[in-house]
Design an enzyme around this catalytic site. Structure first.
Site, PDB file in Angstrom:
ATOM      1  N   THR A 108       0.836  -1.198   0.000  1.00 44.15           N
ATOM      2  CA  THR A 108       0.000   0.000   0.000  1.00 44.15           C
ATOM      3  C   THR A 108       0.868   1.244   0.000  1.00 44.15           C
ATOM      4  O   THR A 108       0.619   2.195  -0.754  1.00 44.15           O
ATOM      5  CB  THR A 108      -0.913   0.021   1.240  1.00 44.15           C
ATOM      6  OG1 THR A 108      -1.627  -1.204   1.312  1.00 44.15           O
ATOM      7  CG2 THR A 108      -1.886   1.175   1.171  1.00 44.15           C
ATOM      8  N   THR A 109       1.913   1.256   0.822  1.00 42.96           N
ATOM      9  CA  THR A 109       2.817   2.394   0.886  1.00 42.96           C
ATOM     10  C   THR A 109       3.542   2.595  -0.436  1.00 42.96           C
ATOM     11  O   THR A 109       3.751   3.726  -0.878  1.00 42.96           O
ATOM     12  CB  THR A 109       3.839   2.189   2.026  1.00 42.96           C
ATOM     13  OG1 THR A 109       3.132   1.956   3.241  1.00 42.96           O
ATOM     14  CG2 THR A 109       4.740   3.393   2.172  1.00 42.96           C
ATOM     15  N   TYR A 171     -13.305  -5.684  -0.576  1.00 39.68           N
ATOM     16  CA  TYR A 171     -14.449  -5.190  -1.353  1.00 39.68           C
ATOM     17  C   TYR A 171     -15.412  -6.326  -1.680  1.00 39.68           C
ATOM     18  O   TYR A 171     -16.494  -6.402  -1.143  1.00 39.68           O
ATOM     19  CB  TYR A 171     -13.996  -4.466  -2.623  1.00 39.68           C
ATOM     20  CG  TYR A 171     -15.155  -3.813  -3.342  1.00 39.68           C
ATOM     21  CD1 TYR A 171     -15.800  -2.716  -2.785  1.00 39.68           C
ATOM     22  CD2 TYR A 171     -15.618  -4.298  -4.560  1.00 39.68           C
ATOM     23  CE1 TYR A 171     -16.880  -2.122  -3.421  1.00 39.68           C
ATOM     24  CE2 TYR A 171     -16.695  -3.709  -5.201  1.00 39.68           C
ATOM     25  CZ  TYR A 171     -17.323  -2.624  -4.636  1.00 39.68           C
ATOM     26  OH  TYR A 171     -18.391  -2.044  -5.262  1.00 39.68           O
ATOM     27  N   TYR A 195      -1.361 -10.387   5.786  1.00 35.10           N
ATOM     28  CA  TYR A 195      -1.541  -8.993   6.193  1.00 35.10           C
ATOM     29  C   TYR A 195      -2.993  -8.763   6.604  1.00 35.10           C
ATOM     30  O   TYR A 195      -3.897  -8.900   5.773  1.00 35.10           O
ATOM     31  CB  TYR A 195      -1.149  -8.086   5.022  1.00 35.10           C
ATOM     32  CG  TYR A 195      -1.228  -6.601   5.264  1.00 35.10           C
ATOM     33  CD1 TYR A 195      -1.289  -6.060   6.543  1.00 35.10           C
ATOM     34  CD2 TYR A 195      -1.213  -5.722   4.181  1.00 35.10           C
ATOM     35  CE1 TYR A 195      -1.332  -4.691   6.736  1.00 35.10           C
ATOM     36  CE2 TYR A 195      -1.266  -4.355   4.365  1.00 35.10           C
ATOM     37  CZ  TYR A 195      -1.327  -3.837   5.640  1.00 35.10           C
ATOM     38  OH  TYR A 195      -1.385  -2.483   5.833  1.00 35.10           O
ATOM     39  N   ARG A 200      -8.677  -1.206   5.977  1.00 36.18           N
ATOM     40  CA  ARG A 200      -8.624  -1.088   4.515  1.00 36.18           C
ATOM     41  C   ARG A 200      -9.469  -2.145   3.810  1.00 36.18           C
ATOM     42  O   ARG A 200     -10.074  -1.879   2.781  1.00 36.18           O
ATOM     43  CB  ARG A 200      -7.169  -1.189   4.025  1.00 36.18           C
ATOM     44  CG  ARG A 200      -6.338   0.048   4.344  1.00 36.18           C
ATOM     45  CD  ARG A 200      -4.975  -0.010   3.664  1.00 36.18           C
ATOM     46  NE  ARG A 200      -4.169   1.164   3.959  1.00 36.18           N
ATOM     47  CZ  ARG A 200      -4.188   2.298   3.248  1.00 36.18           C
ATOM     48  NH1 ARG A 200      -4.993   2.397   2.211  1.00 36.18           N
ATOM     49  NH2 ARG A 200      -3.423   3.316   3.581  1.00 36.18           N
ATOM     50  N   LYS A 223       1.336  -9.775   9.536  1.00 27.76           N
ATOM     51  CA  LYS A 223       1.399  -8.334   9.769  1.00 27.76           C
ATOM     52  C   LYS A 223       0.036  -7.942  10.316  1.00 27.76           C
ATOM     53  O   LYS A 223      -0.964  -7.988   9.611  1.00 27.76           O
ATOM     54  CB  LYS A 223       1.705  -7.569   8.483  1.00 27.76           C
ATOM     55  CG  LYS A 223       1.733  -6.051   8.689  1.00 27.76           C
ATOM     56  CD  LYS A 223       1.926  -5.300   7.380  1.00 27.76           C
ATOM     57  CE  LYS A 223       1.889  -3.790   7.624  1.00 27.76           C
ATOM     58  NZ  LYS A 223       1.995  -3.021   6.344  1.00 27.76           N
ATOM     59  N   ILE A 262       6.551  -3.870  10.532  1.00 28.45           N
ATOM     60  CA  ILE A 262       6.572  -3.555   9.096  1.00 28.45           C
ATOM     61  C   ILE A 262       6.134  -2.107   9.028  1.00 28.45           C
ATOM     62  O   ILE A 262       4.976  -1.781   9.280  1.00 28.45           O
ATOM     63  CB  ILE A 262       5.668  -4.494   8.290  1.00 28.45           C
ATOM     64  CG1 ILE A 262       6.201  -5.927   8.400  1.00 28.45           C
ATOM     65  CG2 ILE A 262       5.608  -4.045   6.829  1.00 28.45           C
ATOM     66  CD1 ILE A 262       5.370  -6.967   7.667  1.00 28.45           C
TER      67      ILE A 262
END
Length: 366
Positions: A108-109, A171, A195, A200, A223, A262
């Site tokens: 994402t980053t 989603y 993750y 999100r 994570k 992380i």
């Protein structure tokens, strides 16, 4: 097609010639009411075209489990929106020089969500080729489409990544059993970090899912962004956890058993984040970094990080939309934070600047 009544279509050549095959026409013939899949469709991993049994320059799962500081690395851009690999290489080199042990590529980053899969796999391969001997390369090859996750993970391991990062389907959410099936479709390929970031994805990965996946020798760990209690629950079960929340990572590490972090903040102050994870409890340093962490996440990541790296002069002020820079007042706040923490602790060598609004380039098509 009417002339083919009573026949099944066996094949079609490149000239679109249909080749019928005879079908029994006896009065007793009946079409099967239940479709049975071909054997290949139900043999696990039968379809994997890139699977290889050759011994590669790979990292085993225990090597990934040992990592304490992993940076979710930023992807910088040129003014036309393409990757700025020169700036990217400098960023990764700075991480290595400051003792960071691994990088998440295209997370994402790193704006993997704004990349084509070609860009994504290229960047993983580039990172492995340039830095794979000095730092662990963990490719974000997860997707809410199992088919895409399988294909991207095949490619990621084929170009040499040391481990994969996988998120649960977002989603178009699935059931807990569906999550297990999704992750089991990729975890056999190599070391894997799961993750969990419900903020999100809109869905929590329950501990029961992780416990089922922990039967695989390829599960490196989780994570986890839910909080300290979840971290503690996993560590008590022998499952490795990295904090996914920079503002909680110090306490998760020293009070709840997390292996490390992380991190987003380590893009900016990698040496201080390493110190926070390696050198024992350090309340004063943790408190010193809290305002910076709060500033970074006042808007959805990576907006704050992209703005900060541009202000530090280590990445061009280029944003792929829909991300836009923080407003001028917030940029002035960052200048003051850098001065208070000490410019020498931040990446880059240029003086920090607030920048003008006109300095930023926003790109919608690239």
């Amino acid at each position: 097609m009417a002339a083919l009544k009573g026949y099944g279509l066996c094949s079609v050549d490149s000239a679109l010639h249909y080749f019928p095959c005879p079908r029994p026409q006896s009065q007793g013939y009946k079409r099967s009411s239940r479709w049975v899949s071909p054997k290949a469709a139900v043999v696990p991993n039968f379809h994997l075209p890139m699977r290889s049994l050759e011994v590669k320059n790979r990292t085993n799962t225990d090597d990934i489990k040992a990592l304490r500081v992993i940076t979710a690395i930023k992807t910088p851009y040129l003014p036309d929106g393409r990757f700025d690999l020169e700036a990217y290489d400098d960023l990764v080199n700075i991480q290595i020089q400051n003792g960071v042990e691994g990088v998440i590529v295209g997370g994402t980053t790193g704006e993997g969500q704004l990349m084509s899969w070609d860009e994504h796999i290229m960047l993983i391969g580039h990172t492995v080729n340039c830095f794979g001997g000095s730092i662990k390369v963990i490719g974000n090859t997860g997707s809410n489409s199992t088919r895409e996750a399988i294909h991207a993970t095949e490619q990621g391991f084929a170009v040499g990544m040391h481990a994969a990062l996988h998120i649960n389907p977002y989603y178009g959410k699935t059931s807990m059993d569906g999550m297990v099936a999704h992750f089991q479709s990729v975890i056999h390929m190599g070391p894997t970090i799961i993750y969990n970031v419900p903020g999100r994805t809109g869905q929590d990965i329950s501990p029961n899912v992780i416990l089922k996946l922990s039967r695989s020798p390829n599960l490196a760990g989780v994570k986890e962004c839910v909080g300290h209690k979840r971290v503690e629950e996993y560590t008590e079960s022998g499952i490795v956890v990295w904090s996914g929340n920079d503002d909680e990572c110090h306490d998760s590490r020293w009070d709840y058993g997390a292996r490390g972090v992380i991190s987003v903040t380590s893009n900016l102050v990698p040496g201080l984040m390493r110190k926070l994870m390696f050198e024992g409890r350090n309340e004063s340093l943790n408190e010193k970094l809290m305002p910076l962490m709060g500033w970074l996440f006042q808007e959805p990541n990576p907006i704050g990080l992209n703005t900060a790296l541009a202000q530090l002069g280590v990445a061009r002020p280029v944003f792929r939309l829909p991300y836009v820079p923080l407003p001028l007042a917030k940029r002035v706040e960052f200048v003051k934070m850098v001065e208070e923490i000490g410019r020498e602790h931040f990446v880059g060598e240029r003086d920090v600047q607030a920048l003008d609004d006109d300095d930023f380039i926003l790109i919608g098509r690239y």
